[in-house]
Design a protein around this motif. Structure first.
Motif, short mmCIF file in Angstrom:
data_model
loop_
_atom_site.label_atom_id
_atom_site.label_comp_id
_atom_site.label_asym_id
_atom_site.label_seq_id
_atom_site.Cartn_x
_atom_site.Cartn_y
_atom_site.Cartn_z
N UNK A 88 26.71 50.26 31.13
CA UNK A 88 26.39 48.84 31.23
C UNK A 88 27.59 48.01 31.66
N UNK A 89 28.78 48.40 31.23
CA UNK A 89 29.99 47.67 31.61
C UNK A 89 30.34 47.81 33.08
N UNK A 90 29.73 48.75 33.77
CA UNK A 90 29.93 48.84 35.22
C UNK A 90 29.41 47.59 35.92
N UNK A 91 28.63 46.80 35.21
CA UNK A 91 28.14 45.53 35.74
C UNK A 91 29.27 44.56 36.04
N UNK A 92 30.43 44.77 35.45
CA UNK A 92 31.57 43.91 35.75
C UNK A 92 31.94 43.98 37.23
N UNK A 93 31.45 45.00 37.92
CA UNK A 93 31.63 45.09 39.36
C UNK A 93 30.95 43.96 40.12
N UNK A 94 30.13 43.20 39.43
CA UNK A 94 29.45 42.07 40.05
C UNK A 94 30.09 40.73 39.72
N UNK A 95 31.25 40.74 39.11
CA UNK A 95 31.90 39.48 38.71
C UNK A 95 32.28 38.60 39.89
N UNK A 96 32.87 39.16 40.91
CA UNK A 96 33.36 38.37 42.03
C UNK A 96 32.96 39.08 43.31
N UNK A 97 32.05 38.50 44.04
CA UNK A 97 31.58 39.18 45.26
C UNK A 97 31.70 38.29 46.49
N UNK A 98 32.64 37.34 46.47
CA UNK A 98 32.80 36.46 47.64
C UNK A 98 33.52 37.14 48.79
N UNK A 99 34.42 38.05 48.48
CA UNK A 99 35.13 38.76 49.54
C UNK A 99 35.36 40.21 49.11
N UNK A 100 35.77 41.02 50.07
CA UNK A 100 35.94 42.45 49.82
C UNK A 100 37.00 42.73 48.77
N UNK A 101 38.11 42.00 48.81
CA UNK A 101 39.19 42.20 47.85
C UNK A 101 38.72 41.88 46.42
N UNK A 102 38.02 40.77 46.26
CA UNK A 102 37.51 40.40 44.94
C UNK A 102 36.51 41.40 44.41
N UNK A 103 35.65 41.89 45.30
CA UNK A 103 34.67 42.89 44.89
C UNK A 103 35.36 44.18 44.47
N UNK A 104 36.38 44.58 45.24
CA UNK A 104 37.13 45.80 44.89
C UNK A 104 37.81 45.65 43.54
N UNK A 105 38.42 44.50 43.28
CA UNK A 105 39.08 44.27 41.99
C UNK A 105 38.07 44.26 40.85
#
Length: 170
Positions: A88-105
């Motif tokens: 369920x904590x893998x959902x943190x991958x959706x915190x910032x999706x405005x750019x590729x770097x933010x999504x990767x972080x």
């Protein structure tokens, strides 16, 4: 229920099912459990596409399915830590999706959160596997990172371009 919610629910079900199927395709298996797989790809991609809340439900569902079909449970708390909470904590991958770097972080943060769950489970419930005289924290971190870090790296290499293509804006 409107079409958007039905579509999101359907995508989440497919992502959870795909994660479960990918969990059976192991690149490398650790002796006391854990393996390098692609099971995080659909969960990270879904979270990046649909957000943390939907991603948490999808990840927890996938974790519960994995626990029911292929789980190793010694204690109810360990079951929660290693399965629905960790996935369920893998959902943190959706915190910032405005750019590729933010999504990767965000995906790295998600992987670290999952690692934390497994490390805590290892320290609390599987300390007996640590070699005599070794620090149980170091053992648990090393053991779990051995399969989770490569799994996360491979999963991100697949999930990031997938999300970029599906979203079309990052």
């Amino acid at each position: 229920m409107d079409n958007t919610r039905v579509r999101m629910l359907t995508e989440g079900a497919v992502a959870a099912a795909l994660s479960l199927a990918l969990s059976f395709l192991k690149v490398f298996q650790m002796p006391q459990g854990g393996s390098i797989t692609l099971e995080m790809v659909p969960l990270l991609a879904f979270a990046a596409m649909r957000g943390v809340r939907a991603g948490a439900m999808c990840g927890a569902t996938s974790g519960l399915l994995q626990m029911m079909l292929n789980g190793y449970v010694v204690n109810p708390v360990q079951a929660v830590l290693d399965y629905p909470l960790a996935f369920g904590l893998l959902a943190l991958g959706g915190l910032q999706t405005r750019d590729l770097k933010g999504t990767a972080l965000a995906m790295i943060l998600a992987g670290l959160a999952r690692l934390t769950c497994h490390v805590l489970s290892g320290v609390i419930f599987f300390a007996s596997f640590a070699p005599e005289g070794s620090n149980v924290w170091v053992y648990s971190i090393t053991y779990n990172a051995t399969f989770l870090v490569p799994s996360l790296a491979i999963s991100m290499l697949i999930a990031l371009p997938l999300v970029r293509r599906l979203k079309g804006r990052i």
